[in-house]
Write a protein that holds these residues in place. Structure first.
Motif, mmCIF file in Angstrom:
data_model
loop_
_atom_site.group_PDB
_atom_site.id
_atom_site.type_symbol
_atom_site.label_atom_id
_atom_site.label_comp_id
_atom_site.label_asym_id
_atom_site.label_seq_id
_atom_site.Cartn_x
_atom_site.Cartn_y
_atom_site.Cartn_z
ATOM 1 N N VAL A 110 46.025 17.241 53.928
ATOM 2 C CA VAL A 110 47.306 17.714 53.401
ATOM 3 C C VAL A 110 48.422 17.499 54.424
ATOM 4 C CG1 VAL A 110 48.596 19.792 52.736
ATOM 5 C CG2 VAL A 110 46.332 19.364 51.775
ATOM 6 N N ALA A 111 48.126 17.749 55.697
ATOM 7 C CA ALA A 111 49.134 17.536 56.747
ATOM 8 C C ALA A 111 49.583 16.079 56.778
ATOM 9 C CB ALA A 111 48.569 17.947 58.103
ATOM 10 N N PHE A 112 48.637 15.159 56.650
ATOM 11 C CA PHE A 112 48.996 13.736 56.655
ATOM 12 C C PHE A 112 49.866 13.404 55.441
ATOM 13 C CE2 PHE A 112 44.752 12.587 58.950
ATOM 14 C CZ PHE A 112 45.154 13.339 60.035
ATOM 15 N N ARG A 113 49.513 13.955 54.286
ATOM 16 C CA ARG A 113 50.291 13.691 53.071
ATOM 17 C C ARG A 113 51.708 14.259 53.200
ATOM 18 N NH1 ARG A 113 47.175 12.017 48.700
ATOM 19 N NH2 ARG A 113 48.626 12.859 47.157
ATOM 20 N N LEU A 197 55.773 4.485 61.412
ATOM 21 C CA LEU A 197 55.043 5.588 62.040
ATOM 22 C C LEU A 197 55.474 6.925 61.433
ATOM 23 C CD1 LEU A 197 55.215 4.325 65.724
ATOM 24 C CD2 LEU A 197 53.158 4.514 64.318
ATOM 25 N N ALA A 198 54.499 7.625 60.823
ATOM 26 C CA ALA A 198 54.791 8.888 60.140
ATOM 27 C C ALA A 198 54.438 10.113 60.968
ATOM 28 C CB ALA A 198 54.043 8.942 58.806
ATOM 29 N N GLY A 199 53.314 10.062 61.687
ATOM 30 C CA GLY A 199 52.900 11.254 62.406
ATOM 31 C C GLY A 199 51.828 10.986 63.433
ATOM 32 N N MET A 200 51.660 11.978 64.308
ATOM 33 C CA MET A 200 50.602 11.972 65.310
ATOM 34 C C MET A 200 49.846 13.284 65.194
ATOM 35 S SD MET A 200 50.867 11.685 69.461
ATOM 36 C CE MET A 200 49.393 11.437 70.467
ATOM 37 N N VAL A 201 48.515 13.225 65.275
ATOM 38 C CA VAL A 201 47.697 14.426 65.173
ATOM 39 C C VAL A 201 46.874 14.595 66.443
ATOM 40 C CG1 VAL A 201 45.823 13.181 63.979
ATOM 41 C CG2 VAL A 201 46.003 15.674 63.750
ATOM 42 N N MET A 202 46.740 15.848 66.906
ATOM 43 C CA MET A 202 45.955 16.104 68.110
ATOM 44 C C MET A 202 45.364 17.499 68.075
ATOM 45 S SD MET A 202 48.869 16.677 71.054
ATOM 46 C CE MET A 202 49.388 14.974 70.907
ATOM 47 N N LEU A 233 54.759 15.748 64.630
ATOM 48 C CA LEU A 233 53.597 16.116 65.435
ATOM 49 C C LEU A 233 52.764 17.135 64.661
ATOM 50 C CD1 LEU A 233 51.974 16.036 68.091
ATOM 51 C CD2 LEU A 233 53.363 17.976 68.867
ATOM 52 N N ILE A 234 51.500 16.798 64.428
ATOM 53 C CA ILE A 234 50.550 17.662 63.741
ATOM 54 C C ILE A 234 49.560 18.185 64.777
ATOM 55 C CG2 ILE A 234 48.767 17.802 61.956
ATOM 56 C CD1 ILE A 234 50.169 15.257 60.718
ATOM 57 N N VAL A 235 49.409 19.495 64.886
ATOM 58 C CA VAL A 235 48.441 20.079 65.803
ATOM 59 C C VAL A 235 47.318 20.704 64.990
ATOM 60 C CG1 VAL A 235 48.038 21.824 67.575
ATOM 61 C CG2 VAL A 235 50.121 20.440 67.641
ATOM 62 N N ASP A 236 46.101 20.255 65.260
ATOM 63 C CA ASP A 236 44.898 20.688 64.549
ATOM 64 C C ASP A 236 44.230 21.793 65.366
ATOM 65 O OD1 ASP A 236 42.408 21.018 63.418
ATOM 66 O OD2 ASP A 236 41.828 18.899 63.503
ATOM 67 N N GLU A 237 44.371 23.041 64.889
ATOM 68 C CA GLU A 237 43.782 24.178 65.602
ATOM 69 C C GLU A 237 42.598 24.760 64.836
ATOM 70 O OE1 GLU A 237 45.342 26.637 68.215
ATOM 71 O OE2 GLU A 237 47.314 25.702 68.514
ATOM 72 N N THR A 276 47.428 24.790 55.878
ATOM 73 C CA THR A 276 48.365 23.833 56.443
ATOM 74 C C THR A 276 49.724 24.506 56.437
ATOM 75 O OG1 THR A 276 47.079 22.013 55.510
ATOM 76 C CG2 THR A 276 49.303 21.504 56.272
ATOM 77 N N ILE A 277 50.385 24.544 57.586
ATOM 78 C CA ILE A 277 51.580 25.357 57.750
ATOM 79 C C ILE A 277 52.703 24.485 58.306
ATOM 80 C CG2 ILE A 277 52.520 27.472 58.742
ATOM 81 C CD1 ILE A 277 49.497 28.231 59.317
ATOM 82 N N THR A 278 53.882 24.602 57.732
ATOM 83 C CA THR A 278 55.002 23.784 58.184
ATOM 84 C C THR A 278 56.311 24.541 57.987
ATOM 85 O OG1 THR A 278 55.960 21.553 58.090
ATOM 86 C CG2 THR A 278 55.362 22.575 55.978
ATOM 87 N N SER A 279 57.411 23.849 58.185
ATOM 88 C CA SER A 279 58.727 24.477 58.087
ATOM 89 C C SER A 279 59.257 24.434 56.658
ATOM 90 C CB SER A 279 59.716 23.759 59.006
ATOM 91 O OG SER A 279 59.950 22.436 58.528
ATOM 92 N N ALA A 280 60.250 25.279 56.390
ATOM 93 C CA ALA A 280 60.895 25.259 55.082
ATOM 94 C C ALA A 280 61.592 23.919 54.846
ATOM 95 C CB ALA A 280 61.901 26.411 54.985
#
Length: 442
Positions: A110-113, A197-202, A233-237, A276-280
């Protein structure tokens, strides 16, 4: 220990099953059907944050079972709404909007989408040694396993070298990362990219790849690289969130707020729950662009009830502070053990997510894969369950410890004693001492 013959009716998804059948689990312990008690230093699948079958989680699930288990995906109940509010309350601005899902692979998908829908671009960047799931998109930026034998990956998936301080991937640093690997990695990505380039995940700690914590300043530098390229930037916790590393979220220790945060495992306390959590601002644009991700169990009530119980117990029992304190104790005991066994080359991690890398020689750092496999099996025989994860490429020489946040000093001492005996036993079997006894003279 013996395998159950009924296993022949199951599809094997990660090699053989454990050589026993579990009867019940409570706290940090698992009991088999033949009565053996096993100290679980994996917290299930690093998910039973509070220990197995915490009474508050059981109570929350029982309440949900009486009221509502499952709804149509566009219906939400009180627990779903409240969990969304509680997550926003826990997190720094602007992370205020959540989508409640089931497992980590799905939260990252979902984060990638979202990243693609927000930016209008499609390329994704990950770190070597990473693990973000084995779905189509997540598998394409999972570089620790799962690529061979399944056909092509999603186009536009790039890897940059993980900042593995113990074994610098570009043979440059010694025991302290200066982040040159990040610079070189993005130079390579820029040359290979088609400009989308859309995103980076770590992960803050690359767990499956060998318990590799991101060095100080690395996440901040990566965020800057993303901003320069209009990437998210996507952070996978999945494994580090909700107290395990001694803070509520690991990114807080790095002083960076991600554009998208994914959590799973530790949120459900043993129940399938992720978010999956993001901004408004990001959610609004994605919604305007027609964002769609629909599953049968999105926003399910029962897991949400369990998630609320997890948040309550973490606060009531001060488990974030406890994880930091018990993590320090675990590290101290492991460093003492390292002094006794030359084969322990490195002890690393954060809080209660710890790795021991076994080597045949501390100078050459040659991976002790045979010893690692033997020690894992011997620990299990003696009553301690740990994972073995990748230390160097295909080598399996890193032992992963992730006990529940409720672990006690006595239980840590028990684990250290078993690990000590297991290493000693396995060293003696693999490298038996020659017999220099002189013959008896009559």
């Amino acid at each position: 220990m013996a395998h159950d013959e009924r296993e022949k009716y199951l599809i094997r998804y990660a090699g053989d099953f454990a050589p026993f059948v579990v009867d019940q689990a409570e706290g940090a312990w698992v009991t088999t059907t033949d009565g053996q008690r096993i100290l679980d230093f994996t917290s299930g699948q690093i998910s039973s944050t509070l220990g197995h079958n915490h009474p508050k989680i059981v109570e929350a699930i029982e309440r949900s079972l009486r009221k509502v288990i499952h709804l149509n995906s566009w219906m939400v109940n009180e627990d779903v709404l409240e969990l969304g509010r509680r997550l926003a309350e826990l997190l720094p601005e602007p992370l205020v909007r959540s989508m409640l899902l089931n497992v980590g692979s799905e939260t990252n998908e979902v984060a990638f989408r979202l990243a693609k829908a927000y930016t209008g671009k499609f390329e994704m960047v990950g770190l070597t040694r990473s693990y973000h799931g084995l779905l189509a998109g997540t598998n394409s930026v999972t570089f620790s396993m799962g690529h061979k034998g399944y056909g092509p990956l999603v186009p536009g998936s790039f890897a940059i070298p993980a900042p593995y301080q113990y074994r610098c991937p570009i043979r440059h640093c010694r025991n302290a990362c200066d982040k040159l690997c990040l610079d070189v990695g993005f130079e390579t990505v820029d040359q290979a990219s088609v400009g989308s380039l859309a995103g980076m995940v770590m992960e803050p700690v690359l767990s499956t790849g060998g318990i590799i914590p991101l060095p100080d300043g690395y996440m901040e530098a990566a965020k800057q690289k993303c901003e320069e390229r209009d990437m998210l930037l996507i952070v996978d916790e999945a494994q580090t969130g909700f107290g395990r590393v001694g803070s509520m979220f690991a990114f807080e220790q790095d002083g960076v707020v991600p554009d998208i945060l994914t959590v799973s495992k530790t949120l459900g306390g043993g129940v399938p729950l992720g978010a999956t959590i993001t901004s408004a601002e990001i959610e609004d644009r994605c919604n305007d662009n027609g964002f769609l991700h629909l599953t049968t169990h999105v926003s399910d009530p029962m897991p949400a009830a369990a998630g609320l119980a997890v948040l309550d117990v973490i606060q009531e029992e001060n488990l974030v502070e406890r994880a930091a304190r018990m993590g320090e104790y675990l590290f101290a005991q492991l460093h003492k053990l390292q002094e006794q066994h030359e084969e322990i080359g490195d002890v690393r991690g954060r809080g209660l997510l710890v790795g021991l890398e076994l080597v045949t020689d501390r100078d050459t750092k040659e991976p002790a894969s045979e010893l690692g496999a033997a020690v894992t099996a011997e620990c299990l025989r003696l009553g301690l369950s740990m994972n073995i994860v990748k230390g160097d490429g295909s080598q399996t020489n890193c032992l992963r410890m992730a006990p529940p946040l409720s672990i006690t000093h006595e239980e840590i001492d028990t684990a250290i004693d078993i690990l000590d005996r297991a290493i000693t036993n396995c060293k003696n079997r693999l490298n038996p001492r020659p017999n220099f006894d002189l013959p008896t003279v009559d």
